[in-house]
Design an enzyme around this catalytic site. Structure first.
Site, PDB file in Angstrom:
ATOM      1  N   TYR A 142       1.013  -1.363  -0.082  1.00 13.06           N
ATOM      2  CA  TYR A 142       0.231  -0.313   0.168  1.00 13.06           C
ATOM      3  C   TYR A 142       0.782   1.136   0.005  1.00 13.06           C
ATOM      4  O   TYR A 142       0.652   2.331   0.149  1.00 13.06           O
ATOM      5  CB  TYR A 142      -1.145   0.192   1.416  1.00 13.06           C
ATOM      6  CG  TYR A 142      -2.603  -1.042   1.181  1.00 13.06           C
ATOM      7  CD1 TYR A 142      -2.402  -1.622   0.277  1.00 13.06           C
ATOM      8  CD2 TYR A 142      -3.031  -1.530   2.089  1.00 13.06           C
ATOM      9  CE1 TYR A 142      -3.280  -2.647   0.167  1.00 13.06           C
ATOM     10  CE2 TYR A 142      -3.811  -2.010   2.347  1.00 13.06           C
ATOM     11  CZ  TYR A 142      -4.345  -3.294   0.902  1.00 13.06           C
ATOM     12  OH  TYR A 142      -4.869  -3.300   1.227  1.00 13.06           O
ATOM     13  N   LYS A 188       3.607 -15.744   2.414  1.00 18.28           N
ATOM     14  CA  LYS A 188       3.402 -16.312   1.434  1.00 18.28           C
ATOM     15  C   LYS A 188       4.857 -16.542   0.643  1.00 18.28           C
ATOM     16  O   LYS A 188       5.918 -16.300  -0.033  1.00 18.28           O
ATOM     17  CB  LYS A 188       2.806 -15.208  -0.119  1.00 18.28           C
ATOM     18  CG  LYS A 188       2.476 -16.415  -1.669  1.00 18.28           C
ATOM     19  CD  LYS A 188       1.777 -17.287  -1.066  1.00 18.28           C
ATOM     20  CE  LYS A 188       1.406 -18.502  -3.105  1.00 18.28           C
ATOM     21  NZ  LYS A 188       0.666 -19.219  -2.550  1.00 18.28           N
ATOM     22  N   ASP A 220      -2.677 -18.708   1.144  1.00 17.37           N
ATOM     23  CA  ASP A 220      -4.302 -18.857  -0.369  1.00 17.37           C
ATOM     24  C   ASP A 220      -4.607 -20.192   0.986  1.00 17.37           C
ATOM     25  O   ASP A 220      -5.389 -20.061   1.340  1.00 17.37           O
ATOM     26  CB  ASP A 220      -3.642 -19.757  -0.931  1.00 17.37           C
ATOM     27  CG  ASP A 220      -2.179 -19.947  -0.563  1.00 17.37           C
ATOM     28  OD1 ASP A 220      -1.224 -20.067   0.274  1.00 17.37           O
ATOM     29  OD2 ASP A 220      -1.530 -21.198  -2.068  1.00 17.37           O
ATOM     30  N   ASP A 244      -5.359  -7.264   5.115  1.00 18.53           N
ATOM     31  CA  ASP A 244      -6.630  -6.427   5.141  1.00 18.53           C
ATOM     32  C   ASP A 244      -7.872  -7.690   4.160  1.00 18.53           C
ATOM     33  O   ASP A 244      -8.893  -7.576   4.956  1.00 18.53           O
ATOM     34  CB  ASP A 244      -6.601  -5.266   4.093  1.00 18.53           C
ATOM     35  CG  ASP A 244      -7.287  -4.524   3.462  1.00 18.53           C
ATOM     36  OD1 ASP A 244      -8.481  -4.464   4.047  1.00 18.53           O
ATOM     37  OD2 ASP A 244      -7.145  -3.541   2.597  1.00 18.53           O
ATOM     38  N   ASP A 248     -10.707  -9.188   7.001  1.00 22.29           N
ATOM     39  CA  ASP A 248     -12.020  -9.075   6.755  1.00 22.29           C
ATOM     40  C   ASP A 248     -13.446 -10.496   6.248  1.00 22.29           C
ATOM     41  O   ASP A 248     -14.448 -11.035   6.777  1.00 22.29           O
ATOM     42  CB  ASP A 248     -12.784  -8.922   5.124  1.00 22.29           C
ATOM     43  CG  ASP A 248     -12.928  -6.898   5.483  1.00 22.29           C
ATOM     44  OD1 ASP A 248     -11.984  -6.620   6.643  1.00 22.29           O
ATOM     45  OD2 ASP A 248     -13.674  -6.729   3.817  1.00 22.29           O
TER      46      ASP A 248
END
Ligand code: NAD
Length: 356
Positions: A142, A188, A220, A244, A248
């Site tokens: 970001y 990852k 994943d 993020d 959620d």
């Protein structure tokens, strides 16, 4: 009497409605537990763009920096979507987090037993779920430079250094010490160099925390495990983008995005805000669920001011109100005895908290 200065940013959409209810509840507990809260209302996001031309006016940032904590609703809406990136509401939020050094975002995701049927997952899968997602908030893709957007190609960059990783990892280890003493580092590392650095730094830090069980999981797999067997998680530590998305996902296990709070901490002043956005689709209708914001206010009392009793009174008031069947529209189909507006449920929680 102890006094705390709170910079209040209502924001856009349902922001003003939900903040009003959190203020009601804070007023109730501050009287009961004998401390004073001074609220300093400031603009950010679309509301600031409309009046002052920028998403984060200097006076808002300065007021936030000189406060004891920031209580924030939500920002954004279609009205401002066409603006250049640096002038959009979200830029104001990213900047205030960065400027306040709020590098660790704590997002608890817990099951309210009273709402166990509100989850899209089966009750036996989610019973007892109590997860704390610790998301790195001021680094990663970001914020990475360079960032480029041309007509036919675009570039974003994921960068992390050891200092950024270590400081947020410490927050996760400290949180785990007070919980079930397990951390899952989600990354990852089979593909990304940044993730490999995360594993090295976090493994090194783990040597100082003998009682903590540290495990690693690819993002994943973590996304899959969160819906397969969420009760296996205690603290999830992860970088900005993965956090993020996963937080959620974790929030939906609990039934409504309108229920879950967050704290963004690390610097002198923390930001306390619900995990959801400004919900323009329901703004102004009096149906938004204010519980996420009310619980964010409780996190503020606990983390910023050490007013643990008052924070606990709010948390138990929320549980009791849900137990007694009061519901906003988003959770109305689950064992409701009375469907309430935003303001009604806020007042009921404030009453319960005052009597807790
Ligand atoms: P959202 O979280 O605002 O809404 C998603 C869905 O959840 C909507 O159907 C909404 O009605 C519902 N919802 C959200 N909060 C609720 C509540 N308290 N009670 C009942 N229902 C609730 O996400 P979105 O629709 O993707 O984004 C809307 C705007 O919010 C966008 O401009 C986005 O950029 C912004 N946004 C802001 C923040 C923030 O301020 N921290 C975070 C995410 C999105």
């Amino acid at each position: 009497m102890k006094k705390y200065d709170v910079c209040v940013i209502k924001g856009d959409g349902i922001g003003p409605e939900i903040i009003e209810e959190a203020i009601k509840v804070l007023d109730a507990v501050s009287h009961k537990f004998n401390f004073e809260l001074n609220f300093d209302y400031r603009l950010m996001g679309g509301a600031a763009i409309d009046i002052m031309g920028v998403p984060l006016p200097d006076e808002t940032l300065n007021a936030a920096k000189s406060s004891d904590a920031v209580l924030f609703g939500a920002i954004g809406g279609a009205k401002w979507d066409g603006l250049p990136r640096e002038l959009r509401p979200e830029s104001g939020l990213l900047k205030i987090r960065k400027e306040l050094g709020a590098f660790a975002n704590l997002r608890p995701a817990m099951i309210f037993d009273e709402l166990i049927n509100a989850s899209t997952l089966k009750p036996e899968i989610i019973k007892g779920v109590d997860i704390m997602v610790v998301r790195e908030l001021t680094g990663g893709i970001y914020f990475g430079q360079p960032r480029v957007k041309n007509e036919k190609d675009a570039l974003n960059t994921m960068c992390y250094n050891a200092t950024e990783i270590e400081r947020v990892a410490k927050v996760a280890f400290e949180a785990a010490l007070l919980r079930n003493k397990k951390i899952t580092l989600v990354d990852k590392a089979n593909v990304l160099e940044t993730s490999q650095l995360w594993r090295e730094v976090v493994s090194e830090l783990a040597k100082n925390y003998a009682g903590i069980n540290l495990e690693f999981m690819y993002v994943d797999n973590a996304a899959m495990q969160l819906v397969r067997a969420p009760a296996q998680f205690d603290v999830i530590l992860t970088e900005n983008l993965f956090g993020d998305i996963l937080s959620d996902e974790a929030s939906m296990i609990c039934g409504s995005i309108g229920l879950l709070p967050s704290a963004s901490i690390g610097g002198k002043v923390g930001i306390y805000e619900p995990i959801h956005g400004s919900a323009p689709d329901i703004a102004g209708q009096g149906i938004a669920n204010p519980i996420a914001t009310i619980l964010s206010a409780a996190m503020m009392l606990k983390y910023a001011f050490g007013e643990n009793e008052a924070a606990a009174a709010i948390e138990s008031a929320v549980r009791a109100v849900l137990r007694d069947g009061y519901r906003t529209k988003d959770i109305a189909q689950y064992d409701a005895k009375e469907i309430c507006s935003t303001a009604e449920i806020g007042s009921i929680i404030a009453d319960y908290a005052a009597k807790a």
